[in-house]
Each structure stands twice: as C-alpha cells, then as structure tokens.
Design an enzyme around this catalytic site. Structure first.
Site, PDB file in Angstrom:
ATOM      1  N   ASP A 188       0.836  -1.186   0.000  1.00  0.00           N
ATOM      2  CA  ASP A 188       0.000   0.000   0.000  1.00  0.00           C
ATOM      3  C   ASP A 188       0.878   1.246   0.000  1.00  0.00           C
ATOM      4  O   ASP A 188       1.857   1.325   0.756  1.00  0.00           O
ATOM      5  CB  ASP A 188      -0.895  -0.023   1.245  1.00  0.00           C
ATOM      6  CG  ASP A 188      -1.795   1.184   1.343  1.00  0.00           C
ATOM      7  OD1 ASP A 188      -2.658   1.346   0.474  1.00  0.00           O
ATOM      8  OD2 ASP A 188      -1.617   1.962   2.310  1.00  0.00           O
ATOM      9  N   GLU A 199       1.720  -0.284  -4.941  1.00  0.00           N
ATOM     10  CA  GLU A 199       0.778   0.771  -5.306  1.00  0.00           C
ATOM     11  C   GLU A 199       1.645   2.014  -5.525  1.00  0.00           C
ATOM     12  O   GLU A 199       2.158   2.594  -4.563  1.00  0.00           O
ATOM     13  CB  GLU A 199      -0.238   1.002  -4.194  1.00  0.00           C
ATOM     14  CG  GLU A 199      -1.284   2.041  -4.550  1.00  0.00           C
ATOM     15  CD  GLU A 199      -2.262   2.290  -3.418  1.00  0.00           C
ATOM     16  OE1 GLU A 199      -3.465   2.380  -3.683  1.00  0.00           O
ATOM     17  OE2 GLU A 199      -1.812   2.398  -2.258  1.00  0.00           O
TER      18      GLU A 199
END
Length: 701
Positions: free
Chosen positions: A349, A385
């Site tokens: 993330d 990401e």
C-alpha cells in the site's frame, strides 16, 4: 508462568519481540532514546498486572531480558521511560502501556478513552502537556506465541508471472455470506479455503488470491462513534499479528491451514500490507506502541519542527524506513509472513512512501535494495501501489525490476474507452500491449503492469455500468468522500433496472471490459464478485461498510445473469491459459516478421487498414484490431486478433490475410465458441469485443 522471579536474566538482543525457547521467554525491543524499559506481565484476563520487570540489558539500542519458565499464552506489554519533549520529537510516557512492535498475537481490542493519549486531551498547551493516567485498562495486550506448525509436503505453487491471474478479496467479505461454510467459520481464515471457494477460483482461472490487510488493525474512534467500522483494515496496529476478527476457534493455525490448502490447489496467497504508516496517526494521535517506544526513530518528523509528523500518506504519520531498525522491522515482518504463514507475495500500500529517501522517491532506496537481494523475499511476488500524496508522489512505472505495479492508467483508459470518451485509441493501444511506454526499461516485462478495471478502492464492475455518480451516503459524510469522477456510465438509468434496452447494453459492456483485461499483455486482476455481478449500490468508498454493501453475495452466482457472466470469465481464462500468444512474457513492437505480412504485433482499423499516425490520433476512432502472433514449437505460427468496437453502431471488420479464422469468444454473443468464419470478415455489434484465432501450418521439412 511457573514462578515470578525478582528480576529478569540478561537474555539476548536477537530476535526482536518475544521468543519462547521451551524453558522461558526472551524479550527484546528497540529504542535508541529511552532511558529505561519495563516489561509488564498480566493475568490471563488481561485486566490485572501481576508483575513488572526492568529489562536489564541494552545492546546496540535493543533492550532485552529473559523470563525463565514463562510459557506461550503469556500476556504482556511495556512501559518506556524517557523524555517527554515533543518539541524535540520525543514522546516517552511510562503511564502508557505499549504493545510490542513485534507482537505475533494480540488479546483484546482498543477501548477508546483519552487515557490512551500521551498528552492531556483538551489541555491549553495541547500535546505539550503530558498525561499521567494509566492506559493499561484500555489497551490490548501482546501474547507470547508458539509458531510451530506442520507444513508437511506443502509446496508453494510459484506460478510464473506471465501465467498469473490475481483475485483481490477481503478476508472476511469473501466468505461472510457463503452459505456452504459452517456459520462459525464464515468470514474467518478457515473459510478462505472452503471447497466452494477453491473450486470457483480454479474455474475462473485464478492463480493467486490477494487479501486486503490481515495485519491486526485499529478501529478508528470517529468511525465507532458514528456506528461504523474500519472494514478495509488500512490502519495497522501490529505488523506481525493477524487480525483477531478473522481468527476462529482454531487459532492462528487456521490461516496456516488455509494457505496450505490453497497451495495444494495450486493457488498462491498475496497479502496487501501497510508499512507506510501506523494507526497512531498524527502527533495528536494516541500512544499505543511505536510512538511510545521511540517516536523520533519510528516516524519521519519535520526537520524544522520535530514536534510534527511528516504526512506523505494522508493518515497523519509516515514510517521512517530510512532508519535501519525501522527497515529491519518491516523486512522481519515480511519474512515472518513468508516463512511462518507460507504466503507467496505482497502488495505494498502506498509503495512510493516506502521508497522515499530524504531527497524524495528513489527506485534504489534501501527498502527496494533489501527486498531485491533478500534470498527469501526476492523470490516472492512483489507488487507496489505506485503513488502517495507526498511531493512527487506519482511514480507509476518507476519502480525497480522485480516489482509489479498497480496500473491506474490502464484502469482509467479502459473505463473511459468503453464509456465512450473520444480520442482514446492510441492510449488504449499502449495499455493493450502491456504499457511498454511506462514499464519497458530496466529488464522489466509486461507482467509488471497489474491490469485491472475495479479494485476495493472504487466502484465494482457492476456499478461502473449502473451508476454515473457516487452514492456514499451510508458512509455518513454527506456523499463528499470518494472519487467524484469514476469514468462510469449508467447506459440510460441511474442504478438497477430491468429495462430490455439498458440491461443488455450493461451486460455487453461488462463482458467487453473483462475481455479487455484478459486479452491485454500484463497481469490481469479481478475484484472478488465482479465475475458474477457484485454491487455496492454505487458506493465507491466502502472502507467503513462491514455489511452487505461490501460482502460478496454468492447467491448472485446462481442467478441467470451471474452464472452467464461467470461462464464467460471461465472461457476467457481458458483461452488465456491455452494460448501463449495472449499472455506473452515479452514486449511486442511489430519488429519481427513471423510469416509474410504477419508480425509479432500489428494494428488495424475495421477496414483492415494499418493505422496511420492520423488514424491513431483520430478522436472519433472507436474501432481497433490488435493482432499478435507467435511461433509455435512445431514451427508454425499462431495468430490472435482482438477486435474492438467501441462505437454506437454495428461494424463489419475486414480481416487482413487469408487465414482460416475461428471466432473464439464475443462479448455480444456469450454463447459463441470456436466458430469457423466463412469469409475474411466479422460483424461485431456496438460496444463489443471479439477474439479470433488462426494458425499457419509449419513449412514442410
């Protein structure tokens, strides 16, 4: 614990955390700036502190001690003494019980009270005034664990990247409504490997399950006060402990057993992990663990005023991965999940935050270097990401070799093309061919582009064709949260409708978008339930919806439309698996001629004409043929033609070359399969796509 000694033995500075050796437990925690650290032992209920010991040794900034006769199951926490000097970045407060940053299991939940904050909430001097209340009654406790587990003949699938198909799922939401699972197991780790789940994933061609965060996470105080919950889990409380809400009666080994069963079915397990920030929030947040151990080491603080956190994540704080011990914690966590739980990869993330050095994002940052050379981690699937909200925070395509990246440009391009936006033909061509314009450097391959249309963050596939606006009222923020432009189209009506004109159009476009994912070079990713029409009723930010809005409704799979869509995805996966040319592991640029007039990659319009520069830039160009070819083992050539009609009218495509074409699949005719063409033309309905295959026999010996 058999006895309570007066003091701890010296113990060892490694490994960090609590380690049971059969005779007792070693405790080791890092703090560069603390003056003293105490181990607090609690009774089995976690409510009463029964012993307190000072860690007797400090080696290389690691405090450690050994408790003889202690056993797995022991509940504990720490109190850390040092300066409470926020203006210098230090927030030590021994009144606050702290979770072990390496705790592998946690007992209890956070009970929100102002006593959890290191400063006096509401005081005139804000966080500069130290709070002296004991936080232990409101704090969960760390648990000493025994991680022994028999993996037997478990073998990781190690699916090659070009063959990989990812299925993104929430660890609870995937099975909460799975009627075939026993009620106590629904929504837990145990249900992840239920035979119905495995059989469905295998049928859909899935090779890897990517789970939203399963690290223990905190429930946001503000959400609880509104009667909502943090459902997604991007609010880490422990980087080592699994989230207790997903653990059933079988304990932590339920997850290990699920991974082993998924492996036995040939399915990999990828974890979505959050190492960019923690649940402690900004400098005005609570003191639960890292902040109390060493705020100035664990977090990036503003150079000019270390009282304040750097907020490149949008969550209030940013972990300082430039610090060796913080980087060690992250890599120790990754190895723990890989080795103790057998996971096959990680999706990071806000991966840009992990690669931030003092001068900004760096593809050669310590985090990337450590993972790329690590003998365990470098062999796993690593996905980033590629953005955060910090300066220079968009870094798509700029990660180092060995990493794949979520490709939001792919997502937005495919959405925009199929909703009817003009001028998308060139961009679509780049995305279909593996986004080489973004990724073809540094020995990277097409698999580095994770191609998706929908993920947890945004609308489902069903909602992309059913809603033009977001409908997040259930989130309690007056529909202000979430993206306002989803590149979606409702095809004539906002929300569900059984209209004989609108419904077929939606179904056709859904199939066309799914075809686009599977026919593109790169790694396809599906969101759980998209393959049979899951809806969030227009909510594009369901982070706080732990209910039917977010849970996968398996009954849709039994409906006629859901079964038809799932069968279509099954066929797409079968074609991708069977034909290597569809999932090429190398970039193709039309530079290799495999047969007269047949290159490894060719582009045409519906007239069978090679696209000129003007054609590529034509804003009204809504038709495209991507033709790819590969030489087969017997010396022949296999050719696939992906026909796309994004216009509002039916088109007849003229096919280049005198080949014996077969129509393999058509988004407007889901029943079609392996149909020979009588001529070198193909009629394709509006807003549809089709795949044709031909073969050139090898030259006679």
């Amino acid at each position: 614990m058999v006895s309570s000694p007066d003091r701890l033995e010296p113990g060892a500075p490694y490994p960090l955390g609590s380690t049971w050796d059969g005779l007792g437990v070693n405790f080791a925690v890092f703090s560069a700036h603390a003056r003293r650290i105490e181990l607090c032992v609690f009774d089995p209920s976690g409510r009463r502190e029964i012993a307190r010991y000072e860690l007797p040794e400090w080696t290389n900034e690691v405090w450690h001690g050994y408790l003889p006769d202690a056993q797995p199951g022991l509940l504990y926490g720490f109190r850390v003494h040092g300066d409470y000097a926020p203006e210098r970045g230090h927030r030590f407060n021994p009144n606050k019980l702290l979770l072990d940053p390496y705790a592998k299991q946690i007992a209890g939940q956070i009970q929100w009270t102002n006593a959890l904050f290191g400063y006096r909430v509401g005081a005139g001097r804000a966080d500069l005034t130290m709070d002296r209340r004991d936080s232990a009654p409101a704090m969960p406790k760390s648990i000493v664990t025994d991680d022994h587990f028999s993996w037997g003949a478990d073998k990781k699938p190690r699916t090659p990247w070009p063959d990989t198909v990812i299925y993104e799922a929430h660890p609870k939401g995937l099975t909460r409504l799975l009627d075939e699972a026993r009620p106590p197991e629904r929504g837990t780790f145990a249900a992840l490997s239920h035979p119905k789940v495995i059989n469905h994933l295998k049928r859909m061609g899935v090779t890897a399950v990517e789970l939203l965060p399963i690290h223990a996470y905190a429930q946001d105080r503000l959400l609880l006060e509104k009667g909502l919950t943090n459902y997604w889990g991007y609010n880490t409380l422990s980087f080592f402990a699994p989230e207790q809400r997903y653990v059933g009666r079988g304990g932590l080994n339920e997850l290990r057993t699920a991974v082993r069963r998924l492996h036995a079915a040939g399915l990999e397990v990828i974890l979505d992990v959050v190492y960019n920030h923690t649940c402690e929030g900004s400098e005005m947040g609570p003191t639960l663990s890292w902040r109390g151990f060493d705020n100035a080491s664990y977090y990036r603080l503003q150079d000019a005023n270390p009282r304040y956190c750097v907020n490149d994540t949008g969550t209030g704080n940013t972990l300082n991965l430039s610090h060796a011990r913080v980087l060690q914690m992250v890599t120790d966590s990754l190895r723990y999940w890989a080795e103790s739980f057998g996971v096959d990869g990680f999706r990071f993330d806000l991966g840009v935050t992990l690669g931030r050095e003092p001068n900004g994002f760096d593809g050669g940052a310590g985090f990337f270097d450590v993972l790329r050379q690590d003998p365990v981690l470098s062999q796993l699937k690593l996905i980033s990401e590629p953005w955060d909200i910090g300066p220079g925070g968009y870094q798509l395509g700029k990660h180092p070799p060995g990493f794949a990246e979520w490709n939001d440009q792919y997502r937005d391009c495919v959405r925009r093309f199929w909703k009817g936006d003009p001028g998308m033909r060139r961009t679509l061509g780049n995305r279909l061919s593996g986004s080489g314009d973004l990724f073809d450097h540094g020995a990277r391959r097409p698999w580095a582009s994770i191609n998706y249309i929908a993920s947890h963050d945004g609308q489902t596939l069903e909602d992309l064709v059913s809603y033009e606006g977001k409908h997040n009222e259930a989130n309690g923020e007056d529909n202000r949260d979430g993206h306002s432009d989803n590149h979606s189209r409702n095809w004539g009506h906002e929300g569900p409708i059984a209209d004989a004109r609108i419904l077929p159009a939606r179904q056709r476009v859904k199939r066309a978008m799914l075809m686009t994912i599977f026919m593109s070079l790169g790694t396809p990713m599906l969101m759980a339930g998209d393959e049979f029409g899951r809806t969030q009723k227009g909510n594009n930010n369901a982070y706080c919806q732990d209910n039917e809005i977010s849970w996968v409704d398996w009954s849709l799979l039994e409906s006629s439309s859901g079964a038809e869509l799932a069968a279509f995805v099954c066929r797409l996966a079968e074609l991708r698996r069977k034909h290597t040319v569809i999932r090429s592991g190398a970039y193709l640029y039309g530079q290799q001629e495999l047969a007269p007039g047949v290159h490894d990659l060719d582009w045409f319009d519906e007239r069978g004409q090679t696209l000129s520069e003007g054609d590529w830039e034509n804003p009204d160009g809504r038709a495209l043929v991507m033709r790819r070819a590969i030489r087969t083992e017997d010396g022949g050539v296999e050719i696939v033609a992906f026909l796309i009609n994004g216009s509002e009218e039916t088109l007849q495509f003229e096919l280049q070359g005198e080949f014996a074409w077969q129509a393999m699949i058509d988004s407007a005719k889901p029943e079609l399969s392996d149909q020979p063409l009588a001529s070198a033309t193909y009629t394709l309905e509006h807003n549809s796509a089709a795949l044709l295959i031909a073969r050139i026999a090898p030259e006679p010996a």
